[in-house]
Design a protein around this motif. Structure first.
Motif, PDB file in Angstrom:
ATOM      1  N   THR A 134      -9.246   0.899  18.676  1.00 23.22           N
ATOM      2  CA  THR A 134      -8.224   1.197  17.960  1.00 23.22           C
ATOM      3  C   THR A 134      -8.005   2.782  17.835  1.00 23.22           C
ATOM      4  OG1 THR A 134      -7.223   0.745  16.054  1.00 23.22           O
ATOM      5  CG2 THR A 134      -9.403   1.472  15.733  1.00 23.22           C
ATOM      6  N   PRO A 156      -4.858  -2.025  11.823  1.00 20.13           N
ATOM      7  CA  PRO A 156      -4.714  -1.017  11.047  1.00 20.13           C
ATOM      8  C   PRO A 156      -6.079  -0.940  10.057  1.00 20.13           C
ATOM      9  CG  PRO A 156      -3.243  -2.258   9.936  1.00 20.13           C
ATOM     10  CD  PRO A 156      -3.719  -3.093  11.421  1.00 20.13           C
ATOM     11  N   ARG A 185       3.243   0.691  14.210  1.00 21.78           N
ATOM     12  CA  ARG A 185       2.049   0.367  14.232  1.00 21.78           C
ATOM     13  C   ARG A 185       1.309  -0.921  14.869  1.00 21.78           C
ATOM     14  NH1 ARG A 185      -0.043   0.985   8.333  1.00 21.78           N
ATOM     15  NH2 ARG A 185       0.711   2.967   8.573  1.00 21.78           N
ATOM     16  N   ASN A 238      -5.686   4.713  12.381  1.00 26.11           N
ATOM     17  CA  ASN A 238      -5.932   3.469  11.625  1.00 26.11           C
ATOM     18  C   ASN A 238      -7.006   3.528  10.663  1.00 26.11           C
ATOM     19  OD1 ASN A 238      -3.623   2.209  12.673  1.00 26.11           O
ATOM     20  ND2 ASN A 238      -5.011   1.329  14.462  1.00 26.11           N
TER      21      ASN A 238
END
Length: 131
Positions: A53, A22, A7, A57
């Motif tokens: 992003t 996230p 991640r 997330n």
């Protein structure tokens, strides 16, 4: 590679206000479960583009709640709470508009409230480690 490293591999921290980690967690009140389910698929790509992003997330949550006024059960307008790391005002404004427009379209609501709660990265832990 463990999930936290995987991640983190796509994150780029540009400034304190442009963190793309996230997040966010989005909670919906005064909407039906099926509406939130639908919103989760519609909002993910739009908000991901706005805050730079990935779509995975996001966390969407339906909060079952009941509203009261003067001792009576009442219906309420949709209330959306966004928990995230700080971002520039322009990005927050853009996200508020995206959420408001989508909620209004699905709920046929005249009023929608969107509240942003900024989380401190040092107080947000994933698997025992803060950001």
């Amino acid at each position: 590679m463990d999930s936290s490293k995987r991640r983190m591999s796509h994150l780029t921290v540009k400034t304190e206000w442009e963190y793309s980690g996230p997040m966010p967690h989005i909670r919906f009140r005064a909407l039906k479960e099926d509406q939130v389910c639908h919103l989760s698929s519609e909002l993910s790509p739009l908000l991901a583009a706005a805050i730079q992003t990935s779509e995975d997330n996001f966390t969407f949550e339906h909060v079952a709640t009941q509203f009261f006024t003067q001792g009576k059960i009442v219906e309420s307008y949709p209330f959306v709470e966004v928990l995230w790391f700080a971002r520039a005002q322009e990005i927050q404004d853009q996200c508020a508009k995206i959420i408001t427009d989508k909620v209004k379209s699905i709920a046929n609501a005249e009023d929608v409230v969107v509240v942003f709660s900024v989380l401190d990265k040092s107080a947000y832990y994933e698997n025992g480690k803060h950001f």
